[in-house]
Every structure is written in structure tokens, then in C-alpha cells.
Scaffold this motif. Structure first.
Motif, short mmCIF file in Angstrom:
data_model
loop_
_atom_site.label_atom_id
_atom_site.label_comp_id
_atom_site.label_asym_id
_atom_site.label_seq_id
_atom_site.Cartn_x
_atom_site.Cartn_y
_atom_site.Cartn_z
N HIS A 215 0.84 -1.20 0.00
CA HIS A 215 0.00 0.00 0.00
C HIS A 215 0.87 1.25 0.00
O HIS A 215 0.55 2.24 -0.68
CB HIS A 215 -0.91 0.00 1.23
CG HIS A 215 -1.88 1.13 1.25
ND1 HIS A 215 -2.76 1.40 0.21
CD2 HIS A 215 -2.12 2.11 2.18
CE1 HIS A 215 -3.48 2.46 0.49
NE2 HIS A 215 -3.11 2.91 1.68
N LYS A 216 1.97 1.22 0.71
CA LYS A 216 2.92 2.33 0.68
C LYS A 216 3.45 2.53 -0.73
O LYS A 216 3.54 3.66 -1.22
CB LYS A 216 4.07 2.04 1.64
CG LYS A 216 5.20 3.07 1.60
CD LYS A 216 6.34 2.66 2.52
CE LYS A 216 7.52 3.61 2.39
NZ LYS A 216 8.65 3.20 3.28
N LEU A 217 3.74 1.44 -1.40
CA LEU A 217 4.24 1.50 -2.78
C LEU A 217 3.18 2.08 -3.71
O LEU A 217 3.50 2.84 -4.63
CB LEU A 217 4.66 0.11 -3.24
CG LEU A 217 5.30 0.01 -4.63
CD1 LEU A 217 6.58 0.82 -4.68
CD2 LEU A 217 5.57 -1.46 -4.99
N PHE A 218 1.90 1.74 -3.45
CA PHE A 218 0.81 2.30 -4.25
C PHE A 218 0.84 3.83 -4.20
O PHE A 218 0.73 4.51 -5.22
CB PHE A 218 -0.54 1.79 -3.75
CG PHE A 218 -1.70 2.69 -4.12
CD1 PHE A 218 -2.27 2.64 -5.38
CD2 PHE A 218 -2.21 3.61 -3.20
CE1 PHE A 218 -3.32 3.49 -5.74
CE2 PHE A 218 -3.26 4.45 -3.54
CZ PHE A 218 -3.82 4.39 -4.81
N HIS A 219 0.96 4.38 -3.00
CA HIS A 219 0.99 5.84 -2.85
C HIS A 219 2.20 6.43 -3.56
O HIS A 219 2.09 7.46 -4.24
CB HIS A 219 1.03 6.21 -1.37
CG HIS A 219 -0.26 5.99 -0.65
ND1 HIS A 219 -1.36 6.79 -0.81
CD2 HIS A 219 -0.63 5.03 0.24
CE1 HIS A 219 -2.35 6.36 -0.06
NE2 HIS A 219 -1.93 5.29 0.60
N GLN A 220 3.36 5.81 -3.38
CA GLN A 220 4.58 6.33 -3.99
C GLN A 220 4.48 6.36 -5.51
O GLN A 220 4.81 7.36 -6.16
CB GLN A 220 5.78 5.50 -3.55
CG GLN A 220 6.13 5.66 -2.07
CD GLN A 220 7.20 4.71 -1.61
OE1 GLN A 220 7.32 3.58 -2.11
NE2 GLN A 220 8.02 5.15 -0.66
N GLU A 221 4.01 5.26 -6.09
CA GLU A 221 3.93 5.16 -7.55
C GLU A 221 2.84 6.09 -8.11
O GLU A 221 3.06 6.79 -9.10
CB GLU A 221 3.67 3.72 -7.96
CG GLU A 221 4.83 2.78 -7.69
CD GLU A 221 4.54 1.36 -8.12
OE1 GLU A 221 3.34 1.04 -8.34
OE2 GLU A 221 5.50 0.57 -8.23
#
Length: 389
Positions: free
Chosen positions: A53-59
């Protein structure tokens, strides 16, 4: 060191307008600030899904050229972003889809229960804020993106040495940095502080509590009842009218500002004939200490408590904690009556000013204008480059 609990009774309520930019203003409408938080239904986000989920926000934010800060935890998310309105709204649409996939415990009847097709409408509170026209646009936008996994959406209970672990040193450095930042904020905001009416101010000295009452599973308590800006305004105006007419021997209503002292000095609600309690904390995690005092318990016991904050996220936790504290019959609340009811302003001051920030022109027919009366006095402190809205 003594804290102060201020009870203000204002004879008059004014509001600094937060009107939308016009075509003549310098700031383009296309750039905005998005302020949001999300508390999904229990049990929240699966722990093993936090990194993806953190990666979702970053991307997503990188692809949409958005900057800002986002906190991700098992209990929810909290963020503030800047970018074009189109990009921010596309981010919101993607986020709602992500939340639907992330929360594994969604009841299939949620849409019918909540009365809407999108269950995330009940969990995700998002507000779009226009930029100020007196500050260059580039100074109001975030220049970078920070997404981090945290223990909580907002930290109400101060971490103890036993649960700080290997990050204890880092946390200490962060606290020192935060104190320096708060001092700088206070110095900058002195010139725009809201003045006090000394003739109507009743100040109660608060001795610091010995400790925070340790309440197991306090987060399982029900949160405060949400009131829309319109419901908030109507209720407070009606209660103020009752007080003016002498319907009660003693007021059974008190407003509770859950923000920090440097925020309340810039602006706050001022409702005629109703008192407001300012705990005067320097950080949100000090609020439990302020609530666990004899003076605070006396002020809130048996009352209808109307609490508010900048965007609503702090009240989500403050309301739950106040309910648990008053139910615990411990600390300063031992033997005290519980609050009659606890309400919170949904969407916080930011949402309220979107609806009531503009001064309403008097009705030409001489009709009642009180229904649209703005009860907020001063400016709204915000945690982005604008500082005040």
C-alpha cells in the motif's frame, strides 16, 4: 509547569472569509491542496499489505506529479498532498479503488447499509483547499513526497521507553526537531493571533496530571457522533439562543478545541453564550494529560461536548479517548458524571469554512440570517506550506 484551560464567552462572533479565488487573483485554480484521512472498518488494513500500500501511494503520486506527506498504518491513513486539481482527483479515484481491495472485511451489504454505492465514502474524508493568493504558488506546493508506515494515523498516546525499541534515539531527535519547529511557528504567527476579550474570559489554572490513565483497548470505544457543518452550526446557534433566553440555570454545553496552542491563537470557534475549552497543549499527545485533570473533568462532566480540530482526524481519536476516560471512573474522572454526549465537527474547521467561510449578505426581505452565520473567528492553521487558510 502549569497548563491553562481557557473558558471564553464571546458576545460577538466574526469570521475571516476563506473565499474561493476569483479570475482576477494571481493563483491558478488548477493547483490545490488535498487534506484527507481514512479509518476503515475494523480490523483495518492487514499488516502484510502495508508495504504494497505504501508503494501504491509512492507510484501513484509520482506518476501524477503530486508532493506531500502520507502516513500509512494498520488502522488507516492520513495525508496532505499538493498538485493540480485533476491529478488530485485522479489520485482520489485510484485510492478509493485501492481501499476497496485492501480492506478484506467489507460486508457485501455495506452499500445498502450506508445508503451509497461506494462504502469508502464513509471511511475516507477528503477536502480540497485552494491556494492563497498572497503567496507565490511555488512556495505553497510540496517539493517532495514522503510516505511512511507508522504505528497510528495520529499519535494520541506518547510512546513509552518500553515500546520505542531501537528507534528510541530517532524519536528523541524527531521530538527535538518538532519543538524547534513549533517555536518557529509560534513566532511567525504572533502577528496574526486572535485577540482575547479580557472582559469575557474566565481562566482556570490547570495543574499537570500525574500520568496518562492507562485504558486497555481504549480505541475500541465508539467515536464521537459526527455532525456536518450545517448540523454543527444549527445545533450551536440553537443552544446559544437557549442560553440567551435563560433556558438553563447552568450551561450544559461546552466546545472543546483539541488542537495545539499555536493553532488556537490563530483562530477558533466563538459561539455567543457558550464556553470553549482550550487545553493549550504543545502537541496532540499531551491531550490525554490535559483531559485527566480535575478542572477538565469538572468542565466536561455531564455536558454536551462539541469538539473540533483542523480536518477531523484528531477528533476521531480524541472523542474515543474522552469516552473511554470518562467510562473508566479513574484518575481525575473518578466519581464524575460522564459527558451527556460527545459530538465532533465532520471534516473539521476546513470543511466548515468551505461552507460558512464567506460572509452571507443580509436578506433583502429582512428574514432570519442566523442560519448561515459563521461561528469561526480568525484563521485556520494548516500543516502545509500555506500555514494559515
Amino acid at each position: 509547569m502549569h497548563r491553562e484551560l481557557h473558558h471564553h464567552l464571546y458576545k460577538e462572533s466574526t469570521c475571516i472569509s476563506t473565499t474561493m479565488p476569483t479570475t482576477e487573483e494571481k493563483i491558478p485554480r488548477k493547483h490545490m491542496i488535498a487534506l484527507y484521512y481514512c479509518y476503515p472498518p475494523a480490523p483495518g488494513f492487514p499488516k502484510d499489505k502495508l508495504e504494497p500500500h505504501k508503494l501504491f501511494h509512492q507510484e501513484t503520486c509520482t506518476n501524477l506529479n503530486l508532493g506531500g506527506r502520507i502516513r500509512v498504518s494498520e488502522e488507516g491513513i492520513n495525508g496532505v498532498l499538493s498538485g493540480t486539481e485533476d491529478a488530485l482527483r485522479e489520485y482520489e479515484a485510484n485510492l478509493r479503488k485501492e481501499l476497496m481491495q485492501l480492506v478484506v472485511d467489507i460486508d457485501q451489504d455495506d452499500a445498502e447499509t450506508t445508503g451509497c454505492d461506494d462504502p469508502t465514502a464513509e471511511w475516507l474524508d477528503i477536502k480540497y483547499c485552494h491556494l492563497r493568493n498572497d503567496i507565490p504558488m511555488e512556495q505553497q506546493l510540496f517539493s517532495s513526497l514522503q510516505v511512511k508506515i507508522t504505528r497510528e494515523v495520529v499519535s494520541l498516546i506518547e510512546p513509552t521507553p518500553s515500546n520505542q525499541g531501537k528507534n528510541k534515539g530517532k524519536r528523541c531527535r524527531q521530538r527535538r526537531k518538532q519543538k524547534r519547529k513549533e517555536k518557529q511557528m509560534q513566532e511567525k504567527l504572533t502577528e496574526v493571533s486572535v485577540g482575547d476579550d479580557e472582559s469575557s474570559k474566565d481562566t482556570v489554572k490547570l495543574a499537570p496530571a500525574n500520568e496518562v490513565v492507562n485504558i486497555e483497548d481504549w480505541k475500541n470505544n465508539a467515536p464521537a457522533q459526527h455532525l456536518s457543518p450545517e448540523e454543527w452550526n444549527n445545533k450551536l446557534l440553537e443552544l446559544a439562543k437557549q442560553e440567551e433566553e435563560g433556558s438553563h440555570e447552568e450551561s450544559d454545553t461546552v466546545l472543546l478545541d483539541t488542537r495545539n496552542i499555536y493553532e488556537t491563537r490563530v483562530g477558533h470557534f466563538a459561539v455567543p453564550h457558550l464556553k470553549t475549552m482550550f487545553p493549550n497543549t504543545r502537541k496532540f499527545s499531551s491531550l490525554p494529560l490535559a483531559l485527566n485533570t480535575e478542572e477538565a473533568a469538572e468542565a466536561l462532566a455531564g455536558k454536551n461536548v462539541f469538539m473540533y480540530c483542523t480536518g477531523g482526524v484528531r477528533c476521531e481519536r480524541a472523542g474515543t479517548y474522552l469516552r473511554a476516560l470518562s467510562d473508566s471512573n479513574s484518575g481525575a474522572w473518578q466519581g464524575k458524571e460522564k459527558p451527556k454526549a460527545i459530538f465532533q465537527l465532520k471534516g473539521g474547521i476546513q470543511k466548515y469554512l468551505e461552507e460558512y467561510g464567506e460572509q452571507v449578505e443580509p436578506k433583502s426581505d429582512g428574514g432570519d440570517n442566523t442560519a448561515r452565520e459563521c461561528l469561526y473567528r480568525g484563521k485556520n492553521f494548516v500543516f502545509d506550506q500555506r500555514r494559515t487558510d
